[in-house]
Design an enzyme around this catalytic site. Structure first.
Site, mmCIF file in Angstrom:
data_model
loop_
_atom_site.group_PDB
_atom_site.id
_atom_site.type_symbol
_atom_site.label_atom_id
_atom_site.label_comp_id
_atom_site.label_asym_id
_atom_site.label_seq_id
_atom_site.Cartn_x
_atom_site.Cartn_y
_atom_site.Cartn_z
ATOM 1 N N LYS A 1 -3.599 -1.347 -2.652
ATOM 2 C CA LYS A 1 -3.390 -1.895 -3.995
ATOM 3 C C LYS A 1 -4.396 -1.369 -5.019
ATOM 4 C CE LYS A 1 -0.901 -5.926 -2.466
ATOM 5 N NZ LYS A 1 -0.694 -7.365 -2.597
ATOM 6 N N ASN B 1 0.511 -3.855 -7.130
ATOM 7 C CA ASN B 1 1.424 -3.982 -5.999
ATOM 8 C C ASN B 1 2.811 -3.450 -6.331
ATOM 9 O OD1 ASN B 1 2.331 -6.039 -7.697
ATOM 10 N ND2 ASN B 1 2.680 -7.475 -6.039
ATOM 11 N N ASP C 1 1.368 -10.172 -7.936
ATOM 12 C CA ASP C 1 0.887 -11.114 -6.912
ATOM 13 C C ASP C 1 0.577 -12.486 -7.503
ATOM 14 O OD1 ASP C 1 0.996 -9.472 -4.626
ATOM 15 O OD2 ASP C 1 -0.982 -8.618 -5.032
ATOM 16 N N GLY D 1 -7.142 -6.448 -2.593
ATOM 17 C CA GLY D 1 -6.248 -6.235 -3.723
ATOM 18 C C GLY D 1 -5.379 -7.430 -4.052
#
Length: 185
Positions: free
Chosen positions: A76, A97, A113, A141
């Protein structure tokens, strides 16, 4: 580079999830079910890409007709660094992502996320985070991607714990301007 992408038939859209490990990812099943439900003809692949190999993997994927990818661990932060442009969410997180290409082949990144986690907690689980203390396990990440949205949800404290206390402390320091972040061993 070990990544192996397969060009789909000309009439199909091509997407993928990459990471290492990636065999556990349910993304192909989830995205294929979504596409079927809405009558979208696509191929959604899962390909192992090692840390340090993402730039060449993205070039290979694009050459095979790939449109965009989801990125999982440990790629990420590497994905974010490769973006010609990034959304504010990706910039604040320093991790991405989601990767896609424009017509000129430039790489663009986002980090979904945090908004995904927040929606799941507040809408699907009907939790109110206002004034809560939340423990976040991990400092990679994905953790970077959820920090700001969690802090913006009105937490009284966000505690970060990680196998490497130094990495947890660095993450807490990076986000402490957005709210109360502490490190828990």
């Amino acid at each position: 580079m070990n990544a192996r992408f397969s060009a789909p038939p000309d009439d199909q859209l091509y997407y993928c999830v990459v990471g290492s490990p990636v065999a556990h990812s349910k993304s192909p099943q989830i995205h294929q079910a979504f596409a079927t439900q809405f009558g979208i003809d696509l191929v959604y692949d899962r390909v192992e890409v090692k840390s340090g190999d993402l730039a060449s993997a993205l070039a290979s994927f694009r050459e095979c007709g790939g449109r965009g990818l989801n990125v999982t661990l440990p790629l990420k932060e590497e994905a974010f660094a490769l973006g010609a442009t990034s959304t504010e969410r990706a910039r604040v997180a320093g991790a991405a992502n989601t990767v896609w290409f424009d017509e000129a082949g430039q790489i663009h990144t986002d980090n979904t996320d945090g908004v995904g986690l927040l929606r799941d907690l507040t809408v699907n689980r009907r939790l109110s985070l206002e004034g809560s203390t939340v423990l976040l396990l991990g400092a990679g990440g994905a953790a970077r991607g959820v920090m700001l949205p969690l802090l913006q949800a009105g937490l009284s404290e966000l505690r970060v714990s990680n196998r490497s206390p130094e990495k947890a402390a660095a993450l807490a320091s990076d986000f402490s301007i957005h709210g109360r972040v502490t490190v828990t061993p």
